[in-house]
Enzyme design. Structure first.
Site, PDB file in Angstrom:
ATOM      1  N   THR A  16     -12.208   2.372  -6.824  1.00  0.00           N
ATOM      2  CA  THR A  16     -12.399   3.138  -8.030  1.00  0.00           C
ATOM      3  C   THR A  16     -13.259   3.720  -7.103  1.00  0.00           C
ATOM      4  OG1 THR A  16     -13.644   1.520  -8.470  1.00  0.00           O
ATOM      5  CG2 THR A  16     -11.120   1.222  -9.226  1.00  0.00           C
ATOM      6  N   LYS A  70     -47.145 -14.328 -25.301  1.00  0.00           N
ATOM      7  CA  LYS A  70     -45.695 -15.247 -25.041  1.00  0.00           C
ATOM      8  C   LYS A  70     -46.253 -16.877 -25.671  1.00  0.00           C
ATOM      9  CE  LYS A  70     -47.586 -16.914 -20.729  1.00  0.00           C
ATOM     10  NZ  LYS A  70     -47.297 -17.678 -19.116  1.00  0.00           N
ATOM     11  N   LYS A  92     -19.187  -8.063 -12.718  1.00  0.00           N
ATOM     12  CA  LYS A  92     -19.622  -7.660 -10.895  1.00  0.00           C
ATOM     13  C   LYS A  92     -20.126  -5.956 -11.556  1.00  0.00           C
ATOM     14  CE  LYS A  92     -17.421  -6.000  -7.214  1.00  0.00           C
ATOM     15  NZ  LYS A  92     -18.173  -6.117  -5.698  1.00  0.00           N
ATOM     16  N   LYS A 137     -51.215  -4.170 -17.625  1.00  0.00           N
ATOM     17  CA  LYS A 137     -51.851  -3.558 -16.753  1.00  0.00           C
ATOM     18  C   LYS A 137     -51.722  -3.555 -14.884  1.00  0.00           C
ATOM     19  CE  LYS A 137     -55.569  -6.690 -15.581  1.00  0.00           C
ATOM     20  NZ  LYS A 137     -55.923  -6.741 -14.245  1.00  0.00           N
ATOM     21  N   ASP A 158       1.154  -1.090   0.262  1.00  0.00           N
ATOM     22  CA  ASP A 158      -0.134   0.013   0.054  1.00  0.00           C
ATOM     23  C   ASP A 158       0.656   1.374   0.107  1.00  0.00           C
ATOM     24  OD1 ASP A 158      -3.609  -0.051   0.659  1.00  0.00           O
ATOM     25  OD2 ASP A 158      -1.970   2.118   0.732  1.00  0.00           O
ATOM     26  N   ASN A 206     -24.321  -5.801  -8.796  1.00  0.00           N
ATOM     27  CA  ASN A 206     -23.934  -5.118  -7.934  1.00  0.00           C
ATOM     28  C   ASN A 206     -25.186  -3.770  -7.986  1.00  0.00           C
ATOM     29  OD1 ASN A 206     -22.151  -5.148  -5.819  1.00  0.00           O
ATOM     30  ND2 ASN A 206     -20.641  -3.216  -6.593  1.00  0.00           N
ATOM     31  N   CYS A 261     -51.196  -9.566 -17.911  1.00  0.00           N
ATOM     32  CA  CYS A 261     -51.598  -8.808 -16.135  1.00  0.00           C
ATOM     33  C   CYS A 261     -50.438  -7.543 -16.406  1.00  0.00           C
ATOM     34  CB  CYS A 261     -51.193 -10.261 -15.157  1.00  0.00           C
ATOM     35  SG  CYS A 261     -52.366 -11.557 -15.073  1.00  0.00           S
ATOM     36  N   TYR A 316     -36.576 -16.918 -13.669  1.00  0.00           N
ATOM     37  CA  TYR A 316     -36.917 -17.344 -15.160  1.00  0.00           C
ATOM     38  C   TYR A 316     -37.173 -15.108 -15.605  1.00  0.00           C
ATOM     39  CZ  TYR A 316     -41.171 -18.232 -17.716  1.00  0.00           C
ATOM     40  OH  TYR A 316     -42.161 -18.233 -19.194  1.00  0.00           O
ATOM     41  N   PHE A 318     -37.007  -9.333 -24.792  1.00  0.00           N
ATOM     42  CA  PHE A 318     -38.000  -8.437 -25.805  1.00  0.00           C
ATOM     43  C   PHE A 318     -38.646  -7.920 -24.487  1.00  0.00           C
ATOM     44  CE2 PHE A 318     -42.107  -7.107 -28.613  1.00  0.00           C
ATOM     45  CZ  PHE A 318     -41.522  -6.542 -28.842  1.00  0.00           C
TER      46      PHE A 318
HETATM   47  N1  LIG Z   1     -15.424  -2.111   0.018  1.00  0.00           N
HETATM   48  C1  LIG Z   1     -16.459  -3.304  -0.655  1.00  0.00           C
HETATM   49  O1  LIG Z   1     -16.852  -3.910   0.444  1.00  0.00           O
HETATM   50  C2  LIG Z   1     -15.731  -4.145  -2.276  1.00  0.00           C
HETATM   51  C3  LIG Z   1     -16.247  -4.973  -1.783  1.00  0.00           C
HETATM   52  C4  LIG Z   1     -16.085  -5.964  -3.192  1.00  0.00           C
HETATM   53  C5  LIG Z   1     -15.268  -4.527  -4.542  1.00  0.00           C
HETATM   54  N2  LIG Z   1     -15.076  -3.929  -3.787  1.00  0.00           N
HETATM   55  C6  LIG Z   1     -14.468  -2.884  -5.005  1.00  0.00           C
HETATM   56  O2  LIG Z   1     -12.888  -3.134  -4.640  1.00  0.00           O
HETATM   57  C7  LIG Z   1     -11.629  -2.313  -5.065  1.00  0.00           C
HETATM   58  C8  LIG Z   1     -11.622  -1.734  -3.680  1.00  0.00           C
HETATM   59  O3  LIG Z   1     -12.194  -1.372  -3.185  1.00  0.00           O
HETATM   60  P1  LIG Z   1     -12.321  -0.873  -0.933  1.00  0.00           P
HETATM   61  O4  LIG Z   1     -13.268  -0.793  -0.613  1.00  0.00           O
HETATM   62  O5  LIG Z   1     -11.127  -2.307  -0.451  1.00  0.00           O
HETATM   63  O6  LIG Z   1     -11.341   0.237  -1.247  1.00  0.00           O
HETATM   64  P2  LIG Z   1     -10.517   1.663   0.282  1.00  0.00           P
HETATM   65  O7  LIG Z   1     -10.125   2.847  -0.516  1.00  0.00           O
HETATM   66  O8  LIG Z   1     -11.291   0.966   1.446  1.00  0.00           O
HETATM   67  O9  LIG Z   1      -9.036   0.520   0.052  1.00  0.00           O
HETATM   68  C9  LIG Z   1      -7.571   0.873  -0.922  1.00  0.00           C
HETATM   69  C10 LIG Z   1      -6.604   1.315  -0.715  1.00  0.00           C
HETATM   70  O10 LIG Z   1      -6.046   1.272  -2.035  1.00  0.00           O
HETATM   71  C11 LIG Z   1      -4.394   1.805  -1.389  1.00  0.00           C
HETATM   72  N3  LIG Z   1      -3.861   2.430  -2.831  1.00  0.00           N
HETATM   73  C12 LIG Z   1      -3.967   3.659  -3.221  1.00  0.00           C
HETATM   74  N4  LIG Z   1      -3.691   3.551  -4.366  1.00  0.00           N
HETATM   75  C13 LIG Z   1      -2.627   2.848  -4.417  1.00  0.00           C
HETATM   76  C14 LIG Z   1      -1.471   2.833  -5.579  1.00  0.00           C
HETATM   77  N5  LIG Z   1      -0.990   3.312  -5.811  1.00  0.00           N
HETATM   78  N6  LIG Z   1      -0.803   1.872  -5.074  1.00  0.00           N
HETATM   79  C15 LIG Z   1      -0.851   0.621  -3.812  1.00  0.00           C
HETATM   80  N7  LIG Z   1      -2.273   0.942  -2.486  1.00  0.00           N
HETATM   81  C16 LIG Z   1      -2.921   1.860  -2.999  1.00  0.00           C
HETATM   82  C17 LIG Z   1      -5.447   2.651  -0.313  1.00  0.00           C
HETATM   83  O11 LIG Z   1      -4.127   3.223   0.116  1.00  0.00           O
HETATM   84  C18 LIG Z   1      -5.829   1.745  -0.070  1.00  0.00           C
HETATM   85  O12 LIG Z   1      -5.327   1.062   1.708  1.00  0.00           O
HETATM   86  C19 LIG Z   1     -12.859  -1.330  -5.894  1.00  0.00           C
HETATM   87  O13 LIG Z   1     -12.826  -1.076  -6.937  1.00  0.00           O
HETATM   88  C20 LIG Z   1     -13.959  -1.528  -5.293  1.00  0.00           C
HETATM   89  O14 LIG Z   1     -15.453  -1.669  -5.953  1.00  0.00           O
HETATM   90  C21 LIG Z   1     -15.393  -3.352  -2.588  1.00  0.00           C
END
Ligand SMILES: NC(=O)c1ccc[n+]([C@@H]2O[C@H](COP(=O)([O-])OP(=O)(O)OC[C@H]3O[C@@H](n4cnc5c(N)ncnc54)[C@H](O)[C@@H]3O)[C@@H](O)[C@H]2O)c1
Length: 439
Positions: free
Chosen positions: A87, A325, A211, A272, A31, A215, A269, A257, A263
């Site tokens: 992201t 159908k 994905k 309406k 990180d 969501n 039903c 289902y 389409f």
């Molecule tokens: N939070 C959820 O419940 C969940 C579930 C499924 C998927 N996701 C997806 O997973 C991804 C991460 O989500 P999250 O909630 O864990 O994010 P988060 O913000 O909790 O964690 C992201 C981490 O990435 C680190 N980071 C940022 N830039 C970096 C870099 N250049 N190098 C290394 N580390 C870096 C940040 O310091 C942070 O610790 C997102 O795309 C999210 O949409 C999240």
């Protein structure tokens, strides 16, 4: 057991890293945040989540999980890197890819000096096309190597829910991933082989789309339940009880289902009843945003089919199916009736093969043709012979699927334009003479 580096120690990264380490893999968490690195290395979780404190403490103590800010060392010491960075939305609503591509730059730079195979697997949520259009070019540019040949690439989304993340990791609803190369597939297959759910191996763009679909579906369900709750409350009814009862029916209401792209809905039903519930909402001054959108989107699907036929350029169109159908002669609010009427209104000659409507007319069933309010001369337009309908049409529109027509319609696509609203052939997608409405 694999050696895996996990980039991004947030909710997804910590849970993945700790669970992989508990499963016996050697994991390095990476990180840019020194506080998170320090926390992990001292056996503490940087996030709050059921069971994660104990798990992180256990795997760090066992030497299975360490954390670092040294990207290069992490890549060189592992077989695969999982990208779990955030992201966040850009101001215009598009997905923010800058953290993901920045990590790809760093991993790619390390790959330049790595002689052995390495897989880069994106776990962050990124819109379809991002892995191929953004991640792979960044990795190739920084590494000077070719994806799928000199290093592996995969997309493997995470579905965990915060608050039940560890339980979800070991018991997910589904696993899906896409990959460029066998090495990456083997790693992902190995990690998931003992999980109690289906493992779908697909192309990368499909995995990315699954994905978002998952969501968005969760979001749609919440909004739907809220709208029903609001309408119910305004009528003095407990909406939570209503939804609990609905959800007890996994045979029809909660089944897959109605979850098949194709389409518009119709019949005596659904249109309406959606209109009537919306009317009830309006009469109690309760907003019905979703019901409005449902009716609007359904209309738009009919307009989409109309445009597909218009685009085929044909002035003679043969409909296979006109009832709402297959298996019934009921024409009430059939979206195929609405579509045929629109095409006739455009001066297109429409003829129809429908064995059930045909039978109703042939046997002089009292209700024959009932429910058709829009197609003039319906009986005269019926053609009992499918081959004659195909031969006499420039475009064949497949509205209902009748088992005994499938092979003949597939063969017809060799010499006739086909507009398919149902899906004749699971393997076929739009191209040349054939256009499928959602595929
Ligand atoms: N939070 C959820 O419940 C969940 C579930 C499924 C998927 N996701 C997806 O997973 C991804 C991460 O989500 P999250 O909630 O864990 O994010 P988060 O913000 O909790 O964690 C992201 C981490 O990435 C680190 N980071 C940022 N830039 C970096 C870099 N250049 N190098 C290394 N580390 C870096 C940040 O310091 C942070 O610790 C997102 O795309 C999210 O949409 C999240």
């Amino acid at each position: 057991m694999a050696k895996i580096s996990v980039f991004g120690i947030g909710y997804v990264g910590v849970v993945s890293a700790a669970c992989l380490a508990r499963d016996g893999h050697d994991v390095i968490a990476v990180d840019v945040d020194p506080g998170k690195i320090k926390a992990i290395n001292s056996g503490q979780s940087p996030i709050v989540e059921e069971g994660i404190d104990e798990l992180v403490a256990e795997v760090v103590k066992a030497g299975k999980l360490t954390a670092t800010d040294d990207f290069r060392a992490a890549v060189l010491a592992t077989d695969a890197s999982f990208i779990c960075v955030g992201t966040p939305s850009a101001p215009d609503g598009s997905v923010g890819l800058s953290y993901v591509t920045s990590v790809c730059d760093s991993i790619g730079a390390a790959l330049r000096d790595k002689p052995t195979h390495h897989s880069v697997v994106v776990r962050s949520t990124i819109v379809p096309g991002s892995t191929v259009d953004s991640c792979i070019p960044a990795l190739e540019k920084a590494s000077g190597k070719v994806a799928g040949k000199d290093f592996g690439v995969g997309y493997y989304p995470e579905f965990l829910r915060e608050s039940t993340a560890i339980a979800d990791y070991y018991d997910p609803g589904l696993i899906v991933f896409g990959y460029l190369d066998e090495g990456t597939r083997d790693i992902l297959e190995g990690l998931n082989k003992d999980l109690p759910c289906d493992m779908h191996q697909v192309d990368i763009r499909t995995a990315e789309m699954v994905k978002y679909t998952s969501n968005t579906w969760r979001a749609v369900k919440v909004t739907f339940a809220n709208e029903i709750g609001n309408i119910a409350k305004a009528s003095g009814i407990d909406g939570q009880s209503v939804m609990e009862i609905l959800c007890s029916d996994d045979k029809i209401a909660m089944s897959s289902y109605f979850m098949r792209p194709g389409f518009a809905f119709g019949g005596s039903c659904l249109p309406k009843d959606v209109r009537a519930l919306r009317y009830l909402a309006n009469s109690t001054d309760t907003p019905a945003h979703m019901l409005n959108a449902v009716l609007e989107a359904n209309e738009a699907q009919i307009a989409k089919a109309e445009q597909m036929v218009v685009d085929s350029g044909s002035k003679k169109v043969g409909f296979v199916g006109i009832s709402f159908k297959p298996g019934t002669d009921d024409l009430r609010e059939s979206p195929l009736i609405a579509l045929a009427a629109r095409l006739i209104g455009r001066g297109i000659d429409v003829n129809i093969y429908d064995p059930f409507v045909q039978e109703a007319f042939d046997t002089e069933t009292p209700g024959a043709g009932r429910g058709n309010e829009h197609v003039p001369d319906l009986e005269q337009r019926l053609q009992p012979d499918l081959d004659a309908l195909i031969e006499g049409s420039g475009t064949v529109l497949v509205g209902n699927l009748y088992k005994d027509t499938v092979e003949r319609l597939k063969a017809a696509s060799e010499h006739r334009q086909i507009v398919d609203l149902t899906r004749l052939n699971r393997e076929q997608t739009s191209g040349a003479n054939y256009q499928g409405i959602c595929w």
